[in-house]
Design a protein around this motif. Structure first.
Motif, PDB file in Angstrom:
ATOM      1  N   THR A   6       0.831  -1.200   0.000  1.00  0.00           N
ATOM      2  CA  THR A   6       0.000   0.000   0.000  1.00  0.00           C
ATOM      3  C   THR A   6       0.865   1.250   0.000  1.00  0.00           C
ATOM      4  O   THR A   6       0.601   2.201  -0.743  1.00  0.00           O
ATOM      5  CB  THR A   6      -0.930   0.007   1.230  1.00  0.00           C
ATOM      6  N   PHE A   7       1.924   1.228   0.797  1.00  0.00           N
ATOM      7  CA  PHE A   7       2.837   2.374   0.835  1.00  0.00           C
ATOM      8  C   PHE A   7       3.542   2.563  -0.508  1.00  0.00           C
ATOM      9  O   PHE A   7       3.713   3.687  -0.970  1.00  0.00           O
ATOM     10  CB  PHE A   7       3.875   2.212   1.951  1.00  0.00           C
ATOM     11  N   THR A  52       2.572   0.006 -13.275  1.00  0.00           N
ATOM     12  CA  THR A  52       3.805  -0.755 -13.049  1.00  0.00           C
ATOM     13  C   THR A  52       3.595  -1.697 -11.867  1.00  0.00           C
ATOM     14  O   THR A  52       2.987  -1.322 -10.881  1.00  0.00           O
ATOM     15  CB  THR A  52       4.999   0.206 -12.815  1.00  0.00           C
ATOM     16  N   PRO A  53       4.072  -2.950 -11.984  1.00  0.00           N
ATOM     17  CA  PRO A  53       3.924  -3.891 -10.864  1.00  0.00           C
ATOM     18  C   PRO A  53       4.740  -3.440  -9.656  1.00  0.00           C
ATOM     19  O   PRO A  53       5.821  -2.900  -9.792  1.00  0.00           O
ATOM     20  CB  PRO A  53       4.448  -5.213 -11.414  1.00  0.00           C
ATOM     21  N   MET A  54       4.174  -3.647  -8.476  1.00  0.00           N
ATOM     22  CA  MET A  54       4.832  -3.243  -7.231  1.00  0.00           C
ATOM     23  C   MET A  54       4.951  -4.456  -6.321  1.00  0.00           C
ATOM     24  O   MET A  54       4.060  -4.723  -5.521  1.00  0.00           O
ATOM     25  CB  MET A  54       4.033  -2.151  -6.518  1.00  0.00           C
ATOM     26  N   GLY A  55       6.011  -5.187  -6.434  1.00  0.00           N
ATOM     27  CA  GLY A  55       6.257  -6.303  -5.521  1.00  0.00           C
ATOM     28  C   GLY A  55       5.538  -7.575  -5.914  1.00  0.00           C
ATOM     29  O   GLY A  55       6.148  -8.501  -6.401  1.00  0.00           O
ATOM     30  N   ASN A  56       4.235  -7.616  -5.721  1.00  0.00           N
ATOM     31  CA  ASN A  56       3.500  -8.837  -6.068  1.00  0.00           C
ATOM     32  C   ASN A  56       2.523  -8.553  -7.205  1.00  0.00           C
ATOM     33  O   ASN A  56       2.332  -7.415  -7.612  1.00  0.00           O
ATOM     34  CB  ASN A  56       2.774  -9.410  -4.847  1.00  0.00           C
ATOM     35  N   GLN A  60      -0.490  -2.798  -8.217  1.00  0.00           N
ATOM     36  CA  GLN A  60      -0.106  -2.044  -9.401  1.00  0.00           C
ATOM     37  C   GLN A  60       0.095  -0.591  -9.002  1.00  0.00           C
ATOM     38  O   GLN A  60      -0.810   0.047  -8.476  1.00  0.00           O
ATOM     39  CB  GLN A  60      -1.195  -2.124 -10.480  1.00  0.00           C
ATOM     40  N   GLY A  61       1.268  -0.065  -9.264  1.00  0.00           N
ATOM     41  CA  GLY A  61       1.550   1.336  -9.009  1.00  0.00           C
ATOM     42  C   GLY A  61       1.460   2.125 -10.309  1.00  0.00           C
ATOM     43  O   GLY A  61       0.980   1.636 -11.318  1.00  0.00           O
ATOM     44  N   VAL A 118      -4.323   8.017   1.827  1.00  0.00           N
ATOM     45  CA  VAL A 118      -4.187   6.552   1.823  1.00  0.00           C
ATOM     46  C   VAL A 118      -2.963   6.146   2.630  1.00  0.00           C
ATOM     47  O   VAL A 118      -3.017   5.229   3.459  1.00  0.00           O
ATOM     48  CB  VAL A 118      -4.108   6.007   0.379  1.00  0.00           C
ATOM     49  N   MET A 119      -1.861   6.844   2.405  1.00  0.00           N
ATOM     50  CA  MET A 119      -0.643   6.533   3.168  1.00  0.00           C
ATOM     51  C   MET A 119      -0.844   6.781   4.658  1.00  0.00           C
ATOM     52  O   MET A 119      -0.401   5.986   5.494  1.00  0.00           O
ATOM     53  CB  MET A 119       0.537   7.363   2.648  1.00  0.00           C
ATOM     54  N   ASN A 120      -1.506   7.856   4.997  1.00  0.00           N
ATOM     55  CA  ASN A 120      -1.763   8.163   6.402  1.00  0.00           C
ATOM     56  C   ASN A 120      -2.672   7.108   7.044  1.00  0.00           C
ATOM     57  O   ASN A 120      -2.434   6.675   8.171  1.00  0.00           O
ATOM     58  CB  ASN A 120      -2.361   9.563   6.547  1.00  0.00           C
TER      59      ASN A 120
END
Length: 134
Positions: A6-7, A52-56, A60-61, A118-120
């Motif tokens: 999420t971050f 873009t894929p983010m980790g798994n 998606q970022g 969202v980050m908060n």
């Protein structure tokens, strides 16, 4: 999707929207520039995004693939006394639409704000989870 994904996703969106806001600021600053750094009227800049894929696979970022110049024609303004006027007295102005740029700015600012929230929220959930485990 894990908590840390999420971050990463929200962080990538913050970075992309920051680039978009910078492009809007540049466009607005040069909306009335008759001659740009290359000797021609300024051309509006647009930001192109891609997922873009983010980790798994589930996360998606977003990333900025490039910043392109808008190919639409510039505005012609009749001003025969202007040194940049052509033989008919028209000056070619930048192809920046102030209304469109204001709309882009509002949209990018809201997207930036939403991703910051969202980050908060994810941070608060993570802190709450850690406090439960104590």
């Amino acid at each position: 999707m894990g908590m840390f994904s999420t971050f990463h996703v929200a962080g990538s969106a913050l970075t992309a929207q920051s680039v978009r806001l910078n492009a809007v600021a540049s466009n607005m600053a040069n909306a009335e520039s008759v001659i740009g750094s290359d000797g021609k009227p300024y051309r509006a800049k647009q930001v192109v995004f891609a997922a873009t894929p983010m980790g798994n696979a589930a996360a998606q970022g977003v990333r900025v693939t490039r910043v392109v110049e808008d190919s639409s024609p510039g505005r012609l303004v009749y001003d025969p006394r202007n040194p940049a006027a052509n033989e008919r007295g028209y000056v070619e102005m930048p192809n920046v639409s102030v209304v469109d740029e204001m709309t882009n700015m509002i949209s990018a600012a809201r997207a930036y704000q939403t991703n910051a929230e969202v980050m908060n929220s994810a941070k608060q959930l993570l802190l709450k989870t850690l406090s439960i485990g104590q």
